[in-house]
Design an enzyme around this catalytic site. Structure first.
Site, mmCIF file in Angstrom:
data_model
loop_
_atom_site.group_PDB
_atom_site.id
_atom_site.type_symbol
_atom_site.label_atom_id
_atom_site.label_comp_id
_atom_site.label_asym_id
_atom_site.label_seq_id
_atom_site.Cartn_x
_atom_site.Cartn_y
_atom_site.Cartn_z
ATOM 1 N N PHE A 195 0.851 -1.194 0.000
ATOM 2 C CA PHE A 195 0.000 0.000 0.000
ATOM 3 C C PHE A 195 0.884 1.240 0.000
ATOM 4 O O PHE A 195 1.842 1.341 0.759
ATOM 5 C CB PHE A 195 -0.935 -0.008 1.221
ATOM 6 C CG PHE A 195 -1.957 1.075 1.145
ATOM 7 C CD1 PHE A 195 -2.975 1.005 0.202
ATOM 8 C CD2 PHE A 195 -1.898 2.178 1.970
ATOM 9 C CE1 PHE A 195 -3.922 2.021 0.095
ATOM 10 C CE2 PHE A 195 -2.839 3.199 1.870
ATOM 11 C CZ PHE A 195 -3.849 3.114 0.933
ATOM 12 N N ASP A 248 2.658 -4.908 8.484
ATOM 13 C CA ASP A 248 1.481 -4.048 8.486
ATOM 14 C C ASP A 248 0.263 -4.972 8.453
ATOM 15 O O ASP A 248 0.098 -5.754 7.506
ATOM 16 C CB ASP A 248 1.500 -3.110 7.271
ATOM 17 C CG ASP A 248 0.299 -2.163 7.234
ATOM 18 O OD1 ASP A 248 -0.713 -2.428 7.930
ATOM 19 O OD2 ASP A 248 0.363 -1.173 6.484
ATOM 20 N N TYR A 255 -9.870 1.150 11.131
ATOM 21 C CA TYR A 255 -11.145 1.446 10.465
ATOM 22 C C TYR A 255 -11.574 0.432 9.411
ATOM 23 O O TYR A 255 -12.596 0.627 8.770
ATOM 24 C CB TYR A 255 -11.160 2.858 9.887
ATOM 25 C CG TYR A 255 -10.086 3.217 8.866
ATOM 26 C CD1 TYR A 255 -10.188 2.794 7.554
ATOM 27 C CD2 TYR A 255 -9.016 4.020 9.216
ATOM 28 C CE1 TYR A 255 -9.229 3.137 6.614
ATOM 29 C CE2 TYR A 255 -8.053 4.379 8.296
ATOM 30 C CZ TYR A 255 -8.167 3.930 6.996
ATOM 31 O OH TYR A 255 -7.210 4.284 6.078
ATOM 32 N N LYS A 256 -10.778 -0.621 9.249
ATOM 33 C CA LYS A 256 -11.155 -1.650 8.276
ATOM 34 C C LYS A 256 -11.891 -2.771 9.017
ATOM 35 O O LYS A 256 -13.029 -2.596 9.459
ATOM 36 C CB LYS A 256 -9.911 -2.144 7.546
ATOM 37 C CG LYS A 256 -9.244 -1.047 6.703
ATOM 38 C CD LYS A 256 -7.947 -1.544 6.096
ATOM 39 C CE LYS A 256 -7.234 -0.454 5.322
ATOM 40 N NZ LYS A 256 -7.942 -0.071 4.080
ATOM 41 N N ARG A 277 -12.771 -5.050 -6.334
ATOM 42 C CA ARG A 277 -12.434 -5.696 -5.046
ATOM 43 C C ARG A 277 -13.710 -5.974 -4.252
ATOM 44 O O ARG A 277 -14.594 -5.113 -4.146
ATOM 45 C CB ARG A 277 -11.545 -4.796 -4.192
ATOM 46 C CG ARG A 277 -10.197 -4.492 -4.750
ATOM 47 C CD ARG A 277 -9.260 -3.930 -3.661
ATOM 48 N NE ARG A 277 -9.880 -2.856 -2.882
ATOM 49 C CZ ARG A 277 -9.317 -2.273 -1.821
ATOM 50 N NH1 ARG A 277 -8.132 -2.678 -1.381
ATOM 51 N NH2 ARG A 277 -9.928 -1.295 -1.183
#
Lengths: 432, 432
Positions: free
Chosen positions: A132, A201, A226-227, A391
């Site tokens: 990312f 990560d 927040y995921k 996705r």
């Protein structure tokens, strides 16, 4: 699965699913089939009332007294300990603070210092080219500050690159594009065998797949609130460091909350023992309280088998999705861009848009969203190797088997009708 | 004021106060006389509903779509522009992000780079010894990273120290202990005359006193969201940089939100133009939305004269406080530790505990808090030069003249009865 999968079969799976009651923990909007929890998790039903309590009672009435009476001052550790239960960190090893990017700066700076102190010839930070981007940007900065270099490679080329100059291997366990998942224990062992430190990560791992940081003997980790942790937009993030490293570095973001005695107001910095030194400024109490509600939705699965049970359901959901893609979308030109081996897959599946341009992936995703099926679109370079992607994330806490069926059903219908061709309108990208 | 000030006089001031209606913007708890807005501002009446809307509607229903449809993605700039109106920053010059400590790391790193680029002989960061500790801790870190030194001096010794090796002068405009306020334009001019850059921490200035960053020709600034801006516990902070410097440095916390094109997902970092590069990770939407409500309570004063009118009331409140201390507490041994010249005073007054130990300041503050008068206690070294302090903040948006009277009345009564001697119990310090 060779005979056609029906919606009734999927409904039967849901009826038999021991985790199905966990869905009631969420305030899901009507008419939405949400397959984007890998980008922003949904709202837990408890969060609104808890946030209201923090705002109205703790802040409004308690005011400054709430730092003590409402336990605000230890909130980073309390929520950190809860997240620790999901990722194999012991109590006191993990804290909630700042953003994932800021936390990565802290732990990568620590890793760089330790690696150089142990062997000055180790000057290379290694990562995956398609990691990312914020991870790469932060690594670029840390490398420059420490006189190191950042080398980006294809994931399969990394083991061969871990030579005597490798200081740190930094990977996101589940790739945000492909959904490919690394074997944490095996990759950590590879890095250590080469003398490099291992930094993970967990943005797409924490709350999505079982993680055992201590079991894998990892060195450092960061993760996102927040995921899959359902902490809300821009929720605080977390960081972890193995106790063997905890006091071997200067944390560059040396704010007062990471001081050994923050309320003594000394002019000189003395880092707090252990993980406490990863705190920096005053903790964001409202957002951190919302995050706690999100983490609690995962801890609620513990009596039902916890992350292992959630993982089993996640795999079943993604296997179903892949089977349905094959049955219903076989001639569409869409490809499965995520590993077919479930052991190498996180909790998402990405479909590749054909390189011949025959499908406008962006428009297709807009058409899906217009029908209430929310995934997301990630542009690539358009080649077969790095295609534009649709996705779909599967959050086993609330995604049902019928949701997977309905998503594929909608996608097949859109592609058959070519109604996506009418959905071309401009908008900006969404935050992953 | 030689004749005794009565509560009736104070009530008359309140009745005649054109700013009095602004108090209705806040949800103040019953029975609390809150004089600690310099530490944590009170809850605006609008905040609870706005936060609920963000949680329930924008997050809960809008989900990932709200990054665009609810304007989340531009929230740091939108709230930043509003704060800019309070501190003399133009639109697009100021953003909300992270904590004050993290923002200080960013701007001080930028200042260090620019100073060294312009003149490598400038290697010293100068600050005030009694600056708020997190500022000093962050400066210690930045200095070490850039091969610079941090020199801490008494405030009055600073001008003479600004020689050819001075790179940056970093000051908090209003000292958190003494409440002493620096003349921003004059001190900035002194720093510039010596060839140094000027960095202001506005933690106790923004929303408390008129600030004109551009008018003072300052170089960098940071500030706090949870004090006079009423943004809530651990609210996001802000940073500003003069446009002449905006593109002359590498912002070390180079996260994706500060990238020129965050949604293109490039592997290499390209900083956003201007202030945008001070963003790092995903913005904390809930906390930032609460902050916006707090900032709006200050902008509501604009039709009534804005910060100038608020300042006039703040000075009247602190003058009243000082007059009452003299009238009612003259023989108590408490000293006024804040400048008597209003032009050198922020929006607080600190009372020094006598060095002979005859008053236990901590216990006195506890007794005050038990009566609903909330100030705070800050330990010093106990000498006359750095006494233990009772701090009282005057937030002109909601503090009334009768509140000042009642606070002194309670304090006089406590000291007369020595009831504070019964109030000695342990508790931890509160967050400033």
């Amino acid at each position: 699965m060779t005979e056609p999968i029906t919606r009734a079969t999927c409904a039967a799976h849901d009826a038999a699913d021991p985790l199905a009651p966990l869905r009631a923990q969420f305030a899901l909007p009507e008419g939405v089939n949400y397959l984007d929890g890998n980008s922003l998790g949904v709202l837990p039903a408890a969060t609104a009332a808890r946030v209201q309590q923090v705002v109205t009672d703790e802040w409004g009435s308690g005011l400054i007294r709430s730092w003590n009476t409402a336990g605000w001052i230890t909130l980073p550790q309390r929520v950190g300990d809860k997240i620790g239960r999901l990722v194999g960190a012991k109590s006191g090893e993990l804290v909630v603070a700042d953003s994932t990017s800021v936390n990565l700066f802290k732990v990568l700076s620590a890793a760089a210092q330790i690696a150089r102190a142990d062997d000055p010839a180790r000057t290379v930070i290694v990562s995956e080219r398609s990691n990312f981007p914020t991870d790469l940007y932060i690594a670029e900065s840390v490398a420059a500050q420490h006189g190191m270099t950042l080398e980006l490679l294809d994931i399969d080329a990394i083991p061969a690159r871990l030579g005597p100059d490798a200081a740190v291997l930094m990977l996101t366990q589940v790739n945000y594009r492909s959904g490919r998942m690394a074997d944490m224990a095996a990759v950590t062992a590879q890095a250590h065998a080469a003398g490099a430190l291992m930094l993970w990560d967990l943005a797409h791992s924490a709350g999505a797949v079982p993680v055992d940081l201590n079991g894998a003997n990892a060195d450092f980790a960061v993760g996102c609130g927040y995921k899959y942790l359902n902490g809300g937009p821009g929720a605080p993030a977390f960081c972890w460091v193995h106790p063997r490293h905890a006091e071997r570095f200067w944390q560059p973001l040396s704010g007062w909350m990471g001081h050994a005695a923050p309320f003594v107001f000394e002019p000189g910095y003395r880092p707090a023992p252990g993980i406490g030194r990863f705190l920096c400024g005053t903790p964001p109490i409202i957002g951190m309280s919302a995050l706690e509600c999100g983490v609690d939705t995962l801890l609620a699965a513990e009596p039902l088998g916890g992350m292992a049970a959630l993982r089993a359901k996640s795999v079943a959901l993604s296997e179903l999705f892949i089977a349905l893609v094959r049955q219903r979308l076989g001639g569409s030109g869409l490809t499965i861009h995520t590993p077919l081996d479930a052991a190498q897959r996180g909790s998402q599946v990405s479909l590749g848009v054909p390189p011949d341009g025959s499908i406008d992936g962006y428009a297709v995703m807009q058409a899906l969203i217009d029908r209430g099926v929310i995934g997301d679109y990630r542009a690539g370079d358009g080649t077969a190797a790095e295609p534009h992607l649709l996705r779909f994330g599967f959050t086993p806490l609330y995604t049902r088997f019928v949701d997977v069926f309905d998503a594929i059903d909608a996608l097949a219908d859109i592609l058959a009708r070519a109604s996506w061709r009418e959905a071309r309108f401009m908008h900006k990208g969404a935050v992953t």
